[in-house]
Scaffold this motif. Structure first.
Motif, PDB file in Angstrom:
ATOM      1  N   LYS A  55      -8.948  35.748 -16.823  1.00  0.00           N
ATOM      2  CA  LYS A  55      -8.414  34.411 -17.060  1.00  0.00           C
ATOM      3  C   LYS A  55      -9.289  33.666 -18.074  1.00  0.00           C
ATOM      4  CE  LYS A  55      -7.070  32.888 -13.022  1.00  0.00           C
ATOM      5  NZ  LYS A  55      -7.549  32.175 -11.831  1.00  0.00           N
ATOM      6  N   GLU A  56     -10.603  33.852 -17.946  1.00  0.00           N
ATOM      7  CA  GLU A  56     -11.496  33.145 -18.862  1.00  0.00           C
ATOM      8  C   GLU A  56     -11.296  33.592 -20.302  1.00  0.00           C
ATOM      9  OE1 GLU A  56     -15.360  31.932 -18.165  1.00  0.00           O
ATOM     10  OE2 GLU A  56     -15.385  32.595 -16.068  1.00  0.00           O
ATOM     11  N   GLY A  98      -9.539  44.516  -4.987  1.00  0.00           N
ATOM     12  CA  GLY A  98      -9.778  44.877  -6.381  1.00  0.00           C
ATOM     13  C   GLY A  98      -9.818  46.384  -6.562  1.00  0.00           C
ATOM     14  N   ARG A  99     -10.462  47.044  -5.629  1.00  0.00           N
ATOM     15  CA  ARG A  99     -10.558  48.495  -5.740  1.00  0.00           C
ATOM     16  C   ARG A  99      -9.180  49.134  -5.642  1.00  0.00           C
ATOM     17  NH1 ARG A  99     -15.002  47.709  -2.298  1.00  0.00           N
ATOM     18  NH2 ARG A  99     -13.936  48.640  -0.526  1.00  0.00           N
ATOM     19  N   ARG A 100      -8.344  48.570  -4.759  1.00  0.00           N
ATOM     20  CA  ARG A 100      -6.996  49.127  -4.632  1.00  0.00           C
ATOM     21  C   ARG A 100      -6.240  48.978  -5.956  1.00  0.00           C
ATOM     22  NH1 ARG A 100      -2.501  47.027  -3.856  1.00  0.00           N
ATOM     23  NH2 ARG A 100      -3.254  44.994  -3.211  1.00  0.00           N
ATOM     24  N   GLN A 101      -6.380  47.793  -6.560  1.00  0.00           N
ATOM     25  CA  GLN A 101      -5.674  47.566  -7.827  1.00  0.00           C
ATOM     26  C   GLN A 101      -6.195  48.473  -8.936  1.00  0.00           C
ATOM     27  OE1 GLN A 101      -6.151  43.421  -8.561  1.00  0.00           O
ATOM     28  NE2 GLN A 101      -4.878  42.813  -6.821  1.00  0.00           N
ATOM     29  N   ILE A 102      -7.517  48.667  -8.966  1.00  0.00           N
ATOM     30  CA  ILE A 102      -8.080  49.532 -10.008  1.00  0.00           C
ATOM     31  C   ILE A 102      -7.587  50.967  -9.815  1.00  0.00           C
ATOM     32  CG2 ILE A 102     -10.204  50.512 -10.942  1.00  0.00           C
ATOM     33  CD1 ILE A 102     -11.578  47.870 -10.233  1.00  0.00           C
ATOM     34  N   LEU A 103      -7.585  51.408  -8.556  1.00  0.00           N
ATOM     35  CA  LEU A 103      -7.066  52.751  -8.281  1.00  0.00           C
ATOM     36  C   LEU A 103      -5.622  52.856  -8.748  1.00  0.00           C
ATOM     37  CD1 LEU A 103      -8.569  53.407  -4.746  1.00  0.00           C
ATOM     38  CD2 LEU A 103      -9.008  54.763  -6.795  1.00  0.00           C
ATOM     39  N   ALA A 104      -4.861  51.800  -8.500  1.00  0.00           N
ATOM     40  CA  ALA A 104      -3.450  51.820  -8.900  1.00  0.00           C
ATOM     41  C   ALA A 104      -3.322  51.936 -10.413  1.00  0.00           C
ATOM     42  CB  ALA A 104      -2.750  50.567  -8.394  1.00  0.00           C
ATOM     43  N   VAL A 105      -4.169  51.209 -11.147  1.00  0.00           N
ATOM     44  CA  VAL A 105      -4.118  51.280 -12.608  1.00  0.00           C
ATOM     45  C   VAL A 105      -4.379  52.704 -13.076  1.00  0.00           C
ATOM     46  CG1 VAL A 105      -5.374  50.664 -14.710  1.00  0.00           C
ATOM     47  CG2 VAL A 105      -4.694  48.889 -13.101  1.00  0.00           C
ATOM     48  N   HIS A 106      -5.373  53.326 -12.481  1.00  0.00           N
ATOM     49  CA  HIS A 106      -5.731  54.656 -12.963  1.00  0.00           C
ATOM     50  C   HIS A 106      -4.787  55.729 -12.449  1.00  0.00           C
ATOM     51  CE1 HIS A 106      -9.307  53.673 -15.212  1.00  0.00           C
ATOM     52  NE2 HIS A 106      -9.533  52.742 -14.307  1.00  0.00           N
ATOM     53  N   ASP A 133     -18.359  40.929 -10.771  1.00  0.00           N
ATOM     54  CA  ASP A 133     -18.937  41.491  -9.553  1.00  0.00           C
ATOM     55  C   ASP A 133     -18.358  42.875  -9.313  1.00  0.00           C
ATOM     56  OD1 ASP A 133     -20.720  39.643  -8.713  1.00  0.00           O
ATOM     57  OD2 ASP A 133     -19.304  38.510  -7.473  1.00  0.00           O
ATOM     58  N   ARG A 134     -18.998  43.585  -8.411  1.00  0.00           N
ATOM     59  CA  ARG A 134     -18.364  44.819  -7.971  1.00  0.00           C
ATOM     60  C   ARG A 134     -17.041  44.458  -7.318  1.00  0.00           C
ATOM     61  NH1 ARG A 134     -22.006  49.117  -7.506  1.00  0.00           N
ATOM     62  NH2 ARG A 134     -24.091  48.441  -8.062  1.00  0.00           N
ATOM     63  N   ALA A 163      -7.986  45.853 -13.810  1.00  0.00           N
ATOM     64  CA  ALA A 163      -7.552  45.301 -12.532  1.00  0.00           C
ATOM     65  C   ALA A 163      -8.764  44.800 -11.777  1.00  0.00           C
ATOM     66  CB  ALA A 163      -6.839  46.377 -11.724  1.00  0.00           C
ATOM     67  N   GLY A 164      -8.508  43.950 -10.829  1.00  0.00           N
ATOM     68  CA  GLY A 164      -9.561  43.560  -9.899  1.00  0.00           C
ATOM     69  C   GLY A 164     -10.550  42.542 -10.411  1.00  0.00           C
ATOM     70  N   ILE A 165     -10.473  42.168 -11.680  1.00  0.00           N
ATOM     71  CA  ILE A 165     -11.410  41.151 -12.165  1.00  0.00           C
ATOM     72  C   ILE A 165     -10.617  40.037 -12.834  1.00  0.00           C
ATOM     73  CG2 ILE A 165     -13.516  42.495 -12.327  1.00  0.00           C
ATOM     74  CD1 ILE A 165     -12.901  43.240 -15.114  1.00  0.00           C
TER      75      ILE A 165
END
Ligand code: ADP
Ligand code: ZN
Length: 658
Positions: free
Chosen positions: A179-180, A343-351, A337-338, A172-174
């Protein structure tokens, strides 16, 4: 490859054995020692013979069985059984009467020097030479003692996973990076579609990002999405102490990969392997160079459409050998990037997917409290919180558990210093907002792509990124003046809003000063100095007040200083006016930065336009040359962007004006 590795250690091992054997065999054990008083007594009794006298010892032979028997039992026991004569030795005691007594006893004796050549050679010189050779051998491998100690422990591991089980939904978050890579996935799934049209897929993709931002995860997910095998190896494990091993491993890796094609090969820590060649002349690095060369050869060797895609990760792209980045090698770069707030919210959601959360848990708030954290940190925080809840035997994970986990994650970690206090945050927000607003309100400036207050790199706390719409080679005076304004914008904003300034503008001011100096002293852009180019041999202003040997005559130097100061103070005045006129927009940008941490181009335009339509703003401006929202070319992708960073501390040297 294992055989080569082992033969190296076997040579070392045998060398040590031979040395020990030589010591034991050729340095014959010294004969038993007896007390000097016993020696004197036996001498008087004519029981000794064949004496050799050195400055420290007397050795000789006992003539008879009785002589041996007359010694104290403990000494006698050290003699070998058998027939006389018995060799003995004694430590010499200062005794001037010795020659006289020797003569009286009528024994044959001769003097000798202490050490004999062969014992010296064996005891000292051979081992010394041997160790020097071993030491040089190790140093030449570039590993030093550390590698020597880890012989046999660090074997390069090629991990092969037939199915990684990771997909893009785990990341998440990147999104940009994802996409690339999407295109690569579709190539791996339908290679014939691309081959038919002669399209070439990149062979090598370099993923650049701080540790823990998900580089490995991204590579794995790529393999997972395309359902192809995943080879991974760490760059540091290629570099072993024995020449040829790393190169052999690279060959081996590519051989295996080509057999398994289509597949993904992932090299972590590429910088360990791909450092600029010959960068360290002291400890040679044949091994690393050979390994790197082999990698280059392999990359050039395989067909672009063979279905082997090479991914590599690094957090220090600047140290890489340029040969690695050339077309046909790692020519496609993906920067991670950091993560920002969202992005942080989405990463937290994934985990948190598999974790039962209590109703009071607010991921949004957790994300707001973890600025600067990367994916790995966030994964760790969720895990810690779950463990904490489990320890207390709770049914689900509550906000209190997360509090605990965040404290634990941030405590002791370096990032603690990165978590800014409220005042610092506001300062940075207004500073960056100042840069961005000035950049957008100047006619000759590159549009702002991104304003951010997420820590980036080592020193920067926030930054404003401008992307040029085209390549530029010649800049006009008006353009340079506008750039000067942008550099001053951060500082001026702090001044305007807080009536106080911070250390964060150091780098801005340094760059502004250098630019102004170039305008005056080199480009002939000051009326008072005229067209004179006053800079001999490209001397740079260390500090304007500093006495610089390369500076021109004192009067001219004074003039240059005055003009530079005037340029800077004029710019400052202009910028203060712009910011004061658009104070509302400045506040809106800063506020949004504090909320969101990142503002992209479009949003910035909306914020600036906000309550103050462009036409009104322009009319209200006394300085009519600078309309509030200057007409600018549309934002172009790519190109060398200008980054104006708010720095925690700055160690950069001034560069030429951009
Ligand atoms: P890197 O290779 O960049 O050092 P990793 O890919 O090894 O980082 O990330 C370590 C762990 O952090 C991952 O296994 C994952 O659990 C977590 N992680 C990192 N970035 C992300 C992300 N963008 N989304 C979800 N999880 C992430
Ligand atoms: Zn700045």
């Amino acid at each position: 490859m294992e055989k080569k590795f082992d033969s190296g250690s076997i040579v070392l091992f045998i060398g040590v054995l031979v040395l020990l054997a030589a010591q034991v065999l050729w340095l014959a054990p010294a004969p038993p020692a007896i007390a000097y008083s016993d020696f004197q007594r036996l001498l008087a009794a004519h029981e000794v013979d064949s004496l050799v006298i050195t400055p420290t010892r007397i050795s000789g032979e006992l003539r008879s069985e009785q002589a041996k028997a007359s010694l104290p039992a403990s000494d006698a026991a050290t003699f070998t059984a058998g027939k006389p004569p018995y060799a003995f030795t004694t430590i010499r005691v200062a005794d001037e009467s010795l020659p006289a007594r020797l003569a009286a006893a009528g024994v044959r004796y001769r003097g000798a020097l202490d050490s004999s050549w062969d014992s010296l050679l064996l005891a000292w010189i051979v081992p010394l030479v041997f160790f020097v050779i071993v030491w040089q051998f190790l140093m030449r491998r570039g590993g030093g003692m550390r590698d020597f100690m880890s012989v046999g422990r660090s074997r390069a591991q090629v991990y092969l996973q037939q199915a990684t089980g990771t997909t893009f939904s785990d990341i998440a978050g990147i999104d940009e990076a994802k996409k690339e890579l999407q295109q690569i996935v579709s190539f791996l799934c339908h290679p014939e579609r691309y081959r038919r049209l002669g399209g070439k897929i990149p062979k090598g993709i370099l993923i650049v990002g701080a540790p823990g931002t998900g580089k490995t995860l991204l590579a794995k997910a790529l393999a997972g999405e395309a359902a192809v095998p995943f080879f991974s190896i760490s760059g540091s494990s290629f570099v072993e102490m024995f020449v040829g091993v790393g190169a052999a491993r690279v060959r081996d890796l590519f051989e295996q990969a080509q057999k398994q094609a289509p597949c993904i090969v992932f090299i972590d820590e590429l910088d360990a392997l791909g450092k600029v060649r010959g960068a360290n002349p002291v400890s040679g690095n044949d091994e690393r160079e050979q390994t790197l060369n082999q990698l280059l050869v392999e990359m050039d060797g395989f067909q672009p459409n063979a279905g082997v895609i090479l991914l590599a990760a690094t957090n220090r792209p600047e140290t890489l050998d340029p040969a690695l980045l050339r077309p046909g090698r790692f020519d496609r770069h993906i920067a991670i990037d950091r993560p920002d707030l969202n992005g942080r919210r989405q990463i937290l959601a994934v985990h948190a997917r598999g974790v039962p959360l209590a109703p009071d848990v607010d991921l949004e708030e957790l994300a707001a409290r973890t600025p600067g954290c990367v994916g790995a940190d966030l994964a760790n925080i969720v895990n810690e919180a779950a463990l904490h809840a489990a320890e207390a035997d709770h049914a689900n994970v509550s906000m209190a558990d997360f509090d605990e986990a965040i404290d634990r994650a941030l405590a002791g970690s370096e990032r603690k210093s990165r978590v800014m206090n409220a005042q610092e945050k506001v300062t940075i927000a207004y500073h960056e907002a100042g840069h961005a607003l000035v950049a957008q309100s100047r006619a000759h400036c590159d549009p702002v792509k991104k304003v951010s207050m997420i820590p980036r790199g080592v020193a920067a706390l926030g930054y404003t990124q401008q992307v040029p719409t085209e390549d530029r080679y010649v800049l006009r005076r008006s353009e340079l003046l506008d750039r000067l304004d942008v550099l001053i914008g951060g500082r001026a904003s702090e001044e305007l809003v807080f009536g106080d300034v911070s250390t964060g503008a150091e780098n801005d001011l340094e760059r502004a000063t250098t630019m102004a100096w170039h305008m005056v002293a080199r480009y002939g852009m000051s009326e008072r100095l005229g067209l004179a180019n006053c800079a001999d041999d490209g001397a740079m202003p260390k500090a304007l007040t500093g006495v610089d040997g390369a500076r021109p005559a004192a009067r001219t130097a004074q003039l240059i200083d005055d003009e530079v100061r005037r340029l800077l103070s004029d710019a400052h005045e202009r910028v203060m006016r712009t910011l004061a006129d658009q104070r509302d927009a400045l506040d809106r940008i800063a506020k949004r930065l504090l909320e969101r941490e990142v503002i992209e181009h479009d949003e910035l335009l909306t914020l600036i336009a906000g309550a103050e339509p462009a036409a009104v703003g322009a009319a209200a401006q006394p300085d009519a040359a600078q309309p509030a929202a200057a007409p600018q070319a549309p934002l172009a992708a790519g190109g060398a962007s200008t980054v104006t960073a708010f720095a925690a501390h700055v160690s950069q040297r001034p560069g030429p004006p951009q």
